[in-house]
Design a protein around this motif. Structure first.
Motif, PDB file in Angstrom:
ATOM      1  N   GLU A  57     -34.155  -1.527 -20.349  1.00 58.93           N
ATOM      2  CA  GLU A  57     -34.051  -2.704 -19.476  1.00 58.93           C
ATOM      3  C   GLU A  57     -33.086  -2.437 -18.322  1.00 58.93           C
ATOM      4  N   ARG A  58     -31.928  -1.834 -18.608  1.00 63.33           N
ATOM      5  CA  ARG A  58     -30.960  -1.517 -17.551  1.00 63.33           C
ATOM      6  C   ARG A  58     -31.556  -0.539 -16.546  1.00 63.33           C
ATOM      7  N   LEU A  59     -32.253   0.490 -17.037  1.00 63.73           N
ATOM      8  CA  LEU A  59     -32.873   1.465 -16.143  1.00 63.73           C
ATOM      9  C   LEU A  59     -33.970   0.831 -15.294  1.00 63.73           C
ATOM     10  N   THR A  60     -34.728  -0.069 -15.885  1.00 62.90           N
ATOM     11  CA  THR A  60     -35.786  -0.763 -15.150  1.00 62.90           C
ATOM     12  C   THR A  60     -35.187  -1.602 -14.025  1.00 62.90           C
ATOM     13  N   VAL A  61     -34.135  -2.348 -14.326  1.00 64.89           N
ATOM     14  CA  VAL A  61     -33.478  -3.167 -13.302  1.00 64.89           C
ATOM     15  C   VAL A  61     -32.894  -2.274 -12.210  1.00 64.89           C
ATOM     16  N   THR A  62     -32.287  -1.166 -12.594  1.00 66.29           N
ATOM     17  CA  THR A  62     -31.732  -0.237 -11.610  1.00 66.29           C
ATOM     18  C   THR A  62     -32.820   0.302 -10.706  1.00 66.29           C
ATOM     19  N   ARG A  63     -33.932   0.701 -11.291  1.00 65.19           N
ATOM     20  CA  ARG A  63     -35.050   1.220 -10.500  1.00 65.19           C
ATOM     21  C   ARG A  63     -35.581   0.169  -9.538  1.00 65.19           C
ATOM     22  N   GLU A  64     -35.725  -1.068 -10.012  1.00 74.50           N
ATOM     23  CA  GLU A  64     -36.205  -2.144  -9.150  1.00 74.50           C
ATOM     24  C   GLU A  64     -35.238  -2.392  -8.000  1.00 74.50           C
ATOM     25  N   THR A  65     -33.935  -2.331  -8.288  1.00 76.33           N
ATOM     26  CA  THR A  65     -32.929  -2.520  -7.242  1.00 76.33           C
ATOM     27  C   THR A  65     -33.007  -1.409  -6.202  1.00 76.33           C
ATOM     28  N   LEU A  66     -33.143  -0.172  -6.659  1.00 77.40           N
ATOM     29  CA  LEU A  66     -33.257   0.950  -5.722  1.00 77.40           C
ATOM     30  C   LEU A  66     -34.529   0.838  -4.893  1.00 77.40           C
ATOM     31  N   ASP A  67     -35.632   0.399  -5.493  1.00 80.61           N
ATOM     32  CA  ASP A  67     -36.871   0.192  -4.747  1.00 80.61           C
ATOM     33  C   ASP A  67     -36.691  -0.877  -3.670  1.00 80.61           C
ATOM     34  N   GLU A  68     -35.985  -1.954  -4.033  1.00 82.44           N
ATOM     35  CA  GLU A  68     -35.729  -3.012  -3.058  1.00 82.44           C
ATOM     36  C   GLU A  68     -34.883  -2.497  -1.902  1.00 82.44           C
ATOM     37  N   LEU A  69     -33.839  -1.735  -2.222  1.00 84.86           N
ATOM     38  CA  LEU A  69     -32.986  -1.173  -1.174  1.00 84.86           C
ATOM     39  C   LEU A  69     -33.779  -0.245  -0.265  1.00 84.86           C
ATOM     40  N   ALA A  70     -34.620   0.580  -0.862  1.00 84.07           N
ATOM     41  CA  ALA A  70     -35.439   1.500  -0.073  1.00 84.07           C
ATOM     42  C   ALA A  70     -36.391   0.729   0.830  1.00 84.07           C
ATOM     43  N   ALA A  71     -36.958  -0.353   0.325  1.00 86.15           N
ATOM     44  CA  ALA A  71     -37.869  -1.165   1.128  1.00 86.15           C
ATOM     45  C   ALA A  71     -37.139  -1.815   2.297  1.00 86.15           C
ATOM     46  N   GLU A  72     -35.840  -2.054   2.133  1.00 84.76           N
ATOM     47  CA  GLU A  72     -35.037  -2.636   3.207  1.00 84.76           C
ATOM     48  C   GLU A  72     -34.511  -1.579   4.161  1.00 84.76           C
ATOM     49  N   GLY A  73     -34.823  -0.298   3.885  1.00 85.24           N
ATOM     50  CA  GLY A  73     -34.390   0.781   4.771  1.00 85.24           C
ATOM     51  C   GLY A  73     -33.031   1.345   4.450  1.00 85.24           C
ATOM     52  N   VAL A  74     -32.453   0.979   3.315  1.00 87.91           N
ATOM     53  CA  VAL A  74     -31.160   1.519   2.918  1.00 87.91           C
ATOM     54  C   VAL A  74     -31.407   2.854   2.228  1.00 87.91           C
ATOM     55  N   ALA A  75     -30.741   3.909   2.706  1.00 86.98           N
ATOM     56  CA  ALA A  75     -30.934   5.242   2.139  1.00 86.98           C
ATOM     57  C   ALA A  75     -29.970   5.443   0.983  1.00 86.98           C
ATOM     58  N   VAL A  76     -30.482   5.442  -0.227  1.00 83.66           N
ATOM     59  CA  VAL A  76     -29.688   5.680  -1.426  1.00 83.66           C
ATOM     60  C   VAL A  76     -30.231   6.949  -2.050  1.00 83.66           C
ATOM     61  N   ASP A  77     -29.435   8.045  -1.985  1.00 79.99           N
ATOM     62  CA  ASP A  77     -29.953   9.346  -2.380  1.00 79.99           C
ATOM     63  C   ASP A  77     -29.381   9.892  -3.667  1.00 79.99           C
ATOM     64  N   ALA A  78     -28.111   9.742  -3.878  1.00 77.19           N
ATOM     65  CA  ALA A  78     -27.524  10.338  -5.070  1.00 77.19           C
ATOM     66  C   ALA A  78     -26.494   9.375  -5.622  1.00 77.19           C
ATOM     67  N   VAL A  79     -26.480   9.202  -6.899  1.00 77.59           N
ATOM     68  CA  VAL A  79     -25.514   8.328  -7.525  1.00 77.59           C
ATOM     69  C   VAL A  79     -24.472   9.205  -8.191  1.00 77.59           C
ATOM     70  N   ALA A  80     -23.238   9.032  -7.762  1.00 75.14           N
ATOM     71  CA  ALA A  80     -22.130   9.802  -8.289  1.00 75.14           C
ATOM     72  C   ALA A  80     -21.504   9.013  -9.431  1.00 75.14           C
ATOM     73  N   PRO A  81     -20.649   9.653 -10.227  1.00 77.50           N
ATOM     74  CA  PRO A  81     -19.969   8.912 -11.286  1.00 77.50           C
ATOM     75  C   PRO A  81     -19.220   7.719 -10.687  1.00 77.50           C
ATOM     76  N   LEU A  82     -19.168   6.610 -11.391  1.00 77.65           N
ATOM     77  CA  LEU A  82     -18.571   5.399 -10.853  1.00 77.65           C
ATOM     78  C   LEU A  82     -17.113   5.561 -10.468  1.00 77.65           C
ATOM     79  N   SER A  83     -16.404   6.513 -11.062  1.00 76.39           N
ATOM     80  CA  SER A  83     -14.998   6.691 -10.736  1.00 76.39           C
ATOM     81  C   SER A  83     -14.819   7.428  -9.418  1.00 76.39           C
ATOM     82  N   MET A  84     -15.904   7.948  -8.858  1.00 73.14           N
ATOM     83  CA  MET A  84     -15.830   8.752  -7.654  1.00 73.14           C
ATOM     84  C   MET A  84     -16.095   7.904  -6.425  1.00 73.14           C
ATOM     85  N   GLU A  85     -15.206   7.967  -5.441  1.00 76.57           N
ATOM     86  CA  GLU A  85     -15.456   7.275  -4.195  1.00 76.57           C
ATOM     87  C   GLU A  85     -16.079   8.249  -3.218  1.00 76.57           C
ATOM     88  N   VAL A  86     -17.080   7.792  -2.487  1.00 72.44           N
ATOM     89  CA  VAL A  86     -17.776   8.624  -1.522  1.00 72.44           C
ATOM     90  C   VAL A  86     -17.690   7.927  -0.181  1.00 72.44           C
TER      91      VAL A  86
END
Length: 166
Positions: free
Chosen positions: A38-67
């Protein structure tokens, strides 16, 4: 005879109890996996929505890492590759992508993924080459590079590369 039946009954009762314990443990594992799905499905749907809005999300780093986000600002756990537009340079890209673009800009002819890996300081291993190929494809999608022949990458014909006739 009654003693034999009681022994068999006790053995079966023991196996039944063991199976019930296994079922209980499997039920807990099943519920954990359903929650993870369920968590992975929601994450995938969120990434699809972001991509549809033109937001480039390419790599997810560990949450403790600031980029650092291209163009300023900070975000935790996301690395973005901007779409090329007039006035942007490789300095506007995250470091690994910047290195790739700079290597290709300096190359006199089209370059393959396996040729870039050692030039950006990575070992020439299949996993590194394939990861690099993915980065190259992403840079093509975003307008930084061209791939006129499959597997051969050049600076985008839209970009002017300093010190080059392109």
């Amino acid at each position: 005879m009654i003693g034999e039946l009681e022994e068999r009954q006790a053995a079966v009762r023991s196996r039944v109890a063991g199976l019930e314990q296994e079922i209980a443990a499997l039920t807990v594992r099943l519920e954990d996996e359903r929650n993870r799905l369920e968590r992975l499905t929601v994450t995938r749907e969120t990434l699809d929505e972001l991509a549809a809005e033109g937001v480039a999300v390419d790599a997810v780093a560990p949450l403790s890492m600031e980029v650092e986000l291209v163009g300023g600002g900070r975000v935790v756990g996301v690395q973005t590759v901007t779409v090329w537009r007039e006035g942007t340079t490789s300095a506007d890209l995250p470091p690994v992508y910047r290195d790739i673009v700079d290597v290709i800009d300096d190359a006199p002819e089209p370059v393959q993924a396996k040729q870039i890996v050692p030039r950006i300081g990575l070992p020439a291993q299949t996993s590194k080459i394939e990861g690099n190929r993915s980065n190259l494809k992403r840079l093509v999608e975003r307008g930084w590079l061209d791939e006129q022949t499959p597997g051969l990458f050049t600076a985008s014909s839209r970009r002017t590369v300093p010190g080059s006739a392109r």
